[in-house]
Design an enzyme around this catalytic site. Structure first.
Site, PDB file in Angstrom:
ATOM      1  N   GLU A 113      22.946  36.882  36.581  1.00  0.00           N
ATOM      2  CA  GLU A 113      21.732  37.803  36.448  1.00  0.00           C
ATOM      3  C   GLU A 113      21.557  38.756  35.171  1.00  0.00           C
ATOM      4  O   GLU A 113      20.472  38.821  34.773  1.00  0.00           O
ATOM      5  CB  GLU A 113      21.433  38.805  37.503  1.00  0.00           C
ATOM      6  CG  GLU A 113      21.527  37.728  38.991  1.00  0.00           C
ATOM      7  CD  GLU A 113      20.211  36.971  39.072  1.00  0.00           C
ATOM      8  OE1 GLU A 113      19.139  37.687  38.623  1.00  0.00           O
ATOM      9  OE2 GLU A 113      20.313  35.735  39.468  1.00  0.00           O
ATOM     10  N   SER A 403      -5.281  25.167  80.841  1.00  0.00           N
ATOM     11  CA  SER A 403      -6.552  25.643  81.673  1.00  0.00           C
ATOM     12  C   SER A 403      -6.310  27.203  81.637  1.00  0.00           C
ATOM     13  O   SER A 403      -7.406  27.766  82.215  1.00  0.00           O
ATOM     14  CB  SER A 403      -6.535  24.911  82.929  1.00  0.00           C
ATOM     15  OG  SER A 403      -6.823  23.599  83.026  1.00  0.00           O
TER      16      SER A 403
END
Length: 795
Positions: A113, A403
């Protein structure tokens, strides 16, 4: 003076080479251009320099609080201020000190990095120059110039937008950060902040997730593997076959870089290259997080994190770090006694029967809310003991509600808008709402059709045709009104305006928390509260940093909420939930609605008492058709938990508000009854109904559905009905009977459309006795070829 000598003044000047006009012009233009470009360059440098200076001057300074690695234990309390969780650092973000991180792991990250991390002042100007030069070289390898210090700044601030201003300010902050902290402190922050894929933040959680071991025990090979993930977590995750391949390639690249930089020697490199990496289970669901917190605490943490971000402007990383490391005191809404009862039910095998045909264990979830405050009192997100931070089905599921959606998407909005009353009658007959040429839609769960049906009975029996017809009428009068009510009840479905929503057919499903909250207005005078899992959050000094005070939204009128409760009580005493709920309903007034999705893949019950609202779901993580023995499990679980919760509570009924009117009506017309209504062949059809004042039928608006006729008791048609009394029938065969007469005659649209069940009670108009002599002829059901084929409501 000698002959031929000349004085100086006599000498002629040497001739110079003369420039042509064209050359002079070119030279002049060149000088002008040089001056212009120099001036332009100076201007650009000035402008850019000014902008950079401005960016630096306006760059927010990282505060000491942001930089301070607070590692104080946070506590979560229940509603009685008992400690229910200690947040020392969720294993998805476990703070690890620099001394606990292996040197070879640090070296791996630095090598890949930011190889000059220990030399640069926060910005790697050499790498930055290379990156800039490469921008003008299309064929070159592109790479970023962000240092580890810059990445720390980015993670602390949460600022990731791609702009020159953000980049300049990030570099300036990095330079300042290097003046405040030592290199090891910056690297420690980096190791605890970086995202490592699979919802892991920091190297400790990543080590646990990918290798199932503490970070301090990682080998060189494993360290290089972890260091490779952060560059592109989705690509380099070792939890997929393709990801492992890419991860191995990057691991070898990192090991080579570590050898090149002298971070490891040849022997260590060779051993690491040969090491067989043994990763933890590839089950992403199980490894999405590794928290051992309860489902309730998981939700509390999620809500506090969200509010820290929205109210205090924190990034997600900083919010989580604050929760797990800053010694917060979080006061949750959990009722410990109620939660204990719910836990007991969800850990009991008998409520989650294992069916041999199934390859997985059935699952369930439930939420209980206090409707007077919106506070969540108990929550459970799956069957059995919670192992790790698994999927929270109570808050993260997206399942079809069936429902249970009818009250909130259809009946309550239509009642509140005065489109319907509890007594209004619709004809439950085959309909083709998608078009006459299309198949019947919708169909009832029970494939039969009942005929003339009042809203109260349609809700009690959960009749799809009536729900869809009411929704269609309501939307025709006021497009989008159903979705507006859903939004006010906490469910935003603005892009789902279609008839299937009236029966719970959604593109995006819902979870038990949303459904419980949506039913709160029925139990609380029409008021909705956004569900809350905590009341306040204090910092370690005792200062209030977040507070959750109940704020309500009016969804329905009080009268609407009461009538809905009154109708849904019928569901529990004589409707679709009666088989499970009737005994409980006899002890404590309860109301609710059942829900079933297509092919019986999901079962729901959402119900409430005057005290609490609860929503339960039962099904499988991989949706599959339930066995018949499982059909009532959502109701059974709800009843078991709620009976225990209410065992010491005094039975009270839902309070009747002002603004209601009671009136007797005929249940098959919804109008003021006549004497004939009590003589309906199915029994007395008169009952007393609640109305919002002003919507009740007028005294002179009487039932016209019931009619009387004289029939011959000796003659019958193919449906077993007595035919009309003819002129040749003896007086001894004469019989007076009561029939029904549909306001809108039913006519099948397609040949396979069945007649409704109440057709046998219709007057055999025009069909006379054919036994005692010749009589008149006529259509058995008096079908009018010009009849309205839509499912029109009875006026």
């Amino acid at each position: 003076m000698k002959p031929n000598e000349r004085t100086v003044s006599d000498k002629k000047p040497r001739s110079k080479k003369q420039l042509s006009p064209a050359s002079k012009f070119i030279l002049t233009v060149t000088k002008i251009l040089i001056i212009f470009f120099v001036a332009l360059a100076c201007a650009i440098v000035g402008i850019v320099g000014g902008a950079v200076y401005g960016y630096i001057k306006t760059a927010p300074v990282l505060t000491e609080e942001q930089l301070k690695p607070n590692k104080f234990t946070s506590f979560v309390y229940d509603s009685k201020e008992g400690v229910i969780a200690e947040l020392k650092g969720d294993e998805n973000r476990v703070w690890v000190d620099d001394k606990e991180i292996p040197k070879h792991l640090k070296d791996a990250f630095v090598a890949i990095e930011d190889e000059r991390f220990y030399e640069h002042p926060g910005v790697d100007f050499k790498r930055l120059a290379g990156a800039v030069i490469n921008l003008f070289n299309p064929g070159s390898h592109k790479y970023g110039a962000s240092t580890i210090t810059q990445q720390v700044v980015r993670n602390l601030t949460g600022e990731k937008q791609v702009t020159l201003q953000r980049k300049v300010q990030e570099q300036w902050r990095a330079l300042q950060l290097e003046k405040k902290l030592e290199k090891w402190q910056i690297l420690e922050l980096y190791m605890n902040l970086i995202y490592m894929g699979e919802n892991c933040y920091g190297v400790q959680s990543a080590a646990k997730t990918y290798f199932n071991k503490d970070v301090s025990l990682l080998t060189i090979a494993q360290s290089a593997s972890l260091a490779g993930i952060t560059n592109w977590p989705a690509k380099y995750t070792p939890l997929t076959t393709e990801g492992r391949k890419h991860n191995k390639e990057r691991q070898e690249l990192i090991l080579g870089k570590m050898l090149e930089l002298g971070r490891i020697d040849q022997k260590e490199y060779d051993a690491a290259m040969k090491e067989d990496l043994q990763f933890a289970s590839g089950d992403k669901t199980a490894l999405s997080t590794t928290s051992k917190q309860s489902y309730f605490v998981d939700k509390v943490v999620s809500d506090v994190k969200k509010d820290l971000m929205s109210q205090l402007g924190m990034s997600e990383q900083l919010a989580l770090r604050t929760i797990y490391n800053n010694g917060l005191q979080i006061f949750s809404t959990m009722d410990p006694d109620m939660q204990k009862e719910m836990d007991s039910v969800f850990k009991d095998e008998k409520f989650f029967p294992v069916i041999n045909k199934k390859l997985e264990h059935p699952q369930g979830a439930m939420v209980i809310i206090d409707p007077k405050t919106g506070q969540v009192k108990a929550l459970y997100g799956g069957y059995g003991e919670k192992k790790g931070n698994t999927w929270n089905r109570a808050t993260q599921n997206e399942r079809q509600p069936g429902s249970t959606f009818k009250p909130i998407a259809v009946y309550a909005p239509a009642l509140n808008e005065k489109v319907i009353t509890a007594a209004k009658v619709y004809d439950d007959v085959p309909v083709h709402l998608l078009g006459d040429s299309k198949p019947r839609y919708p169909k009832n769960y029970d494939p039969s059709y009942g005929g003339l049906t009042a809203i109260r009975d349609a809700l009690r029996k959960s009749i799809n045709v009536v729900a869809a017809s009411v929704w269609t009428e309501m939307e025709r009068n006021n497009p989008g009104i159903s979705l507006q009510y859903l939004k006010k009840a906490g469910i935003n479905r603005d892009n789902e305006r279609y008839v299937s929503i009236s029966m719970g057919g959604l593109n995006k499903g819902v979870n038990p928390l949303e459904m419980a909250a949506a039913y709160v207005p029925f139990a609380n005078k029409g008021l909705y509260f956004q569900p809350a899992t905590y009341t306040k959050v204090l910092d370690k000094e005792g200062n209030v940093i977040l507070e959750k005070k109940p704020t309500s939204t009016i969804v329905y009128e009080e009268t609407t909420a009461f009538i809905m409760a009154n109708m849904m009580k019928d569901v529990c005493t004589q409707g679709t939930a009666a088989a499970v709920m009737s005994k409980f309903a006899a002890k404590m007034p309860i109301a609710g609605k059942t829900g079933t999705t297509s092919d019986n893949k999901d079962k729901w019950f959402v119900g409430y008492s005057p005290y609490y609202v609860g929503a339960s779901w039962y099904g499988y993580d991989k949706p599959s058709t339930l066995q018949s023995t499982e059909y009532n499990q959502a109701q059974i679980i709800w009843r078991e938990v709620m009976e225990r919760v209410h065992k010491n509570l005094k039975p009270v009924d839902f309070a009747e508000p002002a603004g209601l009117v009671k009136k007797t009506v005929c249940i098959y017309s919804g109008k003021t009854p006549t004497d004939l209504c009590s003589k309906d062949p199915r029994g007395n059809s008169i009952r007393t109904e609640y109305f919002i004042k002003g919507t009740e039928p007028k005294d002179d608006d009487v039932c016209t559905v019931h009619v009387s006729g004289t029939v011959c008791k000796d003659s019958k048609d193919t449906q077993g009905r007595n035919l009309l009394f003819g002129p040749s029938c003896p007086v001894s065969s004469q019989l007076e009977k009561v029939f029904i007469k549909r306001p809108v005659p039913f006519k099948p649209i397609s040949p396979d459309d069945p007649y409704p069940g109440d057709a046998v009670y219709e007057e055999p108009e025009g069909e006379y006795c054919n036994i005692h002599g010749p009589g008149g002829t006529g259509s058995l059901l008096n079908l009018d070829p010009d009849a309205n084929l839509n499912n029109a409501p009875i006026p």
